[in-house]
Design an enzyme around this catalytic site. Structure first.
Site, PDB file in Angstrom:
ATOM      1  N   ALA A 256      92.410 -39.007  17.536  1.00 24.96           N
ATOM      2  CA  ALA A 256      93.648 -38.280  17.829  1.00 24.96           C
ATOM      3  C   ALA A 256      93.588 -37.733  19.250  1.00 24.96           C
ATOM      4  O   ALA A 256      92.524 -37.340  19.726  1.00 24.96           O
ATOM      5  CB  ALA A 256      93.810 -37.141  16.838  1.00 24.96           C
ATOM      6  N   LYS A 257      94.757 -37.719  19.898  1.00 23.68           N
ATOM      7  CA  LYS A 257      94.801 -37.252  21.277  1.00 23.68           C
ATOM      8  C   LYS A 257      94.367 -35.798  21.394  1.00 23.68           C
ATOM      9  O   LYS A 257      93.938 -35.350  22.421  1.00 23.68           O
ATOM     10  CB  LYS A 257      96.223 -37.401  21.827  1.00 23.68           C
ATOM     11  CG  LYS A 257      96.594 -38.833  22.186  1.00 23.68           C
ATOM     12  CD  LYS A 257      97.962 -38.887  22.842  1.00 23.68           C
ATOM     13  CE  LYS A 257      98.350 -40.323  23.170  1.00 23.68           C
ATOM     14  NZ  LYS A 257      99.680 -40.420  23.760  1.00 23.68           N
ATOM     15  N   ARG A 258      94.500 -35.044  20.289  1.00 24.53           N
ATOM     16  CA  ARG A 258      94.176 -33.620  20.393  1.00 24.53           C
ATOM     17  C   ARG A 258      92.668 -33.351  20.395  1.00 24.53           C
ATOM     18  O   ARG A 258      92.237 -32.264  20.724  1.00 24.53           O
ATOM     19  CB  ARG A 258      94.847 -32.835  19.268  1.00 24.53           C
ATOM     20  CG  ARG A 258      94.404 -33.261  17.901  1.00 24.53           C
ATOM     21  CD  ARG A 258      95.125 -32.477  16.816  1.00 24.53           C
ATOM     22  NE  ARG A 258      94.791 -33.032  15.525  1.00 24.53           N
ATOM     23  CZ  ARG A 258      95.398 -34.064  14.977  1.00 24.53           C
ATOM     24  NH1 ARG A 258      96.398 -34.649  15.603  1.00 24.53           N
ATOM     25  NH2 ARG A 258      95.018 -34.537  13.812  1.00 24.53           N
ATOM     26  N   LYS A 263      88.755 -37.324  25.211  1.00 30.55           N
ATOM     27  CA  LYS A 263      89.817 -37.531  26.196  1.00 30.55           C
ATOM     28  C   LYS A 263      89.251 -37.938  27.543  1.00 30.55           C
ATOM     29  O   LYS A 263      88.234 -37.412  28.004  1.00 30.55           O
ATOM     30  CB  LYS A 263      90.603 -36.241  26.369  1.00 30.55           C
ATOM     31  CG  LYS A 263      91.598 -36.035  25.265  1.00 30.55           C
ATOM     32  CD  LYS A 263      92.616 -35.009  25.670  1.00 30.55           C
ATOM     33  CE  LYS A 263      93.533 -34.729  24.513  1.00 30.55           C
ATOM     34  NZ  LYS A 263      94.436 -33.634  24.809  1.00 30.55           N
TER      35      LYS A 263
END
Ligand code: GLU
Length: 330
Positions: A256-258, A263
């Protein structure tokens, strides 16, 4: 390397600025870039920011910085210009009207006043897990002329899905056959007062920008039969499609991007060497049995779509630890 000037391979990177790219995006974009570059092709960067509710401030700039840091480049894009400028979808809304008018003229769309949730989802690319129930055709009896009588009532433009399956030869997965009528039925291509949906914008842009191949995550497979129908309605030849596996957590959950640690911005800011990351991605694609610090250019001659594992890439804590391992020791 083959280079056909009249029908030159043209690929694209089409990120949505919704919250920072992660390792899974990096792998997919590296594959897309190499697929085109390994055949002497061109690359277009296009920012897909039509969903204003999901676009995060600063994410567009970060996306460009992340991909440049990885070592990718492009011949056309928001930062370099090009013959199809602008390369930001929210600046191209007027252009999409031509495609929409064509659908209206051919009786292929009708105004739908069904639930708001259904209609609002349309600006975003529907990744597989977002697929809703099949639209029952409640408003299908309307024609495009009926829109005027709706006055201020909000509505969505739905595309009439014809009977029967759509087939394509996926460059990664082989033949795929999906019936869009069973998948979700008539789908949304625009909204009154707001503008085009993802499905319309992506097809209009890929067609008018001369994209010949789409390489993207396999969570977008449900969009492909719909997009092929739009190409047909516009009288355009669809590009080739290759849908590659996503990256997942050890438990199988999609990255997930979160999750901050995976990242690209976090890795970049903490001083991770992009050469090490590219080597790790190439290893995860099956192009080397070890992690060779490298740049994307180093893999142009070694790119092999068929060597990519068919299962999702599992990003273990060891992968992250290895990327960041040399940081404290210098
Ligand atoms: N912009 C879309 C997304 O990030 C991908 C569109 C595409 O590759 O067709 O989900």
């Amino acid at each position: 390397m083959t280079l056909d000037a009249d029908h030159r391979t043209t690929g694209r990177l089409a990120p949505s600025p919704t919250g920072g790219l992660h390792l899974g995006h990096a792998r997919t974009f590296l594959i897309a870039w190499l697929s085109a570059r390994s055949r002497g092709g061109r690359m277009i960067f296009r920012l897909e920011d039509l969903d204003a509710t999901r676009t995060r401030p600063g994410a567009a700039e970060a996306t460009l910085v992340d991909l440049r840091w990885l070592g990718l480049d492009w011949d056309e894009g928001p930062d370099v210009g090009g013959p199809s400028a602008p390369y930001v979808q929210s600046w191209r809304k007027d252009a999409y009207r031509a495609s929409m008018d064509r659908f209206k003229g051919a009786g292929l769309v009708y105004p739908c006043t069904c639930t708001r949730a259904d209609i609002e989802r349309a600006a975003t690319a529907p990744h597989a897990e977002d697929e809703g129930p099949t639209y029952p055709g409640t408003c299908a009896g309307r024609t495009s002329e009926d829109a005027e009588a709706l006055g201020d009532r909000p509505f969505a433009w739905r595309f009439r899905v014809p009977e029967g399956p759509v087939e394509w030869l996926d460059r990664f997965r082989g033949p795929i056959k999906i019936d869009p009528a069973r998948l979700g039925g008539d789908f949304v291509v625009g909204r009154s007062g707001v503008g085009p949906s993802y499905q319309l914008a992506v097809v209009h842009d890929d067609a008018t920008m001369g994209v010949t191949e789409v390489v993207r995550g396999d969570d977008l497979i449900p969009s492909t039969p719909r997009q092929i129908l739009l190409y047909r309605a516009l009288g355009r030849e669809p590009p080739s499609f290759a849908h590659v596996p996503l990256a997942v957590e050890p438990g199988g959950r999609r990255l997930a991007k979160r999750d901050g640690s995976i990242k690209l911005a976090a890795l970049r800011e903490s001083g991770v060497d992009p050469a090490k990351l590219v080597g790790r991605l190439a290893h995860a694609c099956g192009w080397s049995d070890r992690v060779e610090p490298s740049s994307p250019d180093d893999w142009v001659g070694r790119f092999d779509l068929g060597a990519i594992p068919r299962e999702p890439w599992v990003v273990t804590p060891e992968v992250i630890a290895d990327l960041t391992s040399s940081l404290s020791g210098g």
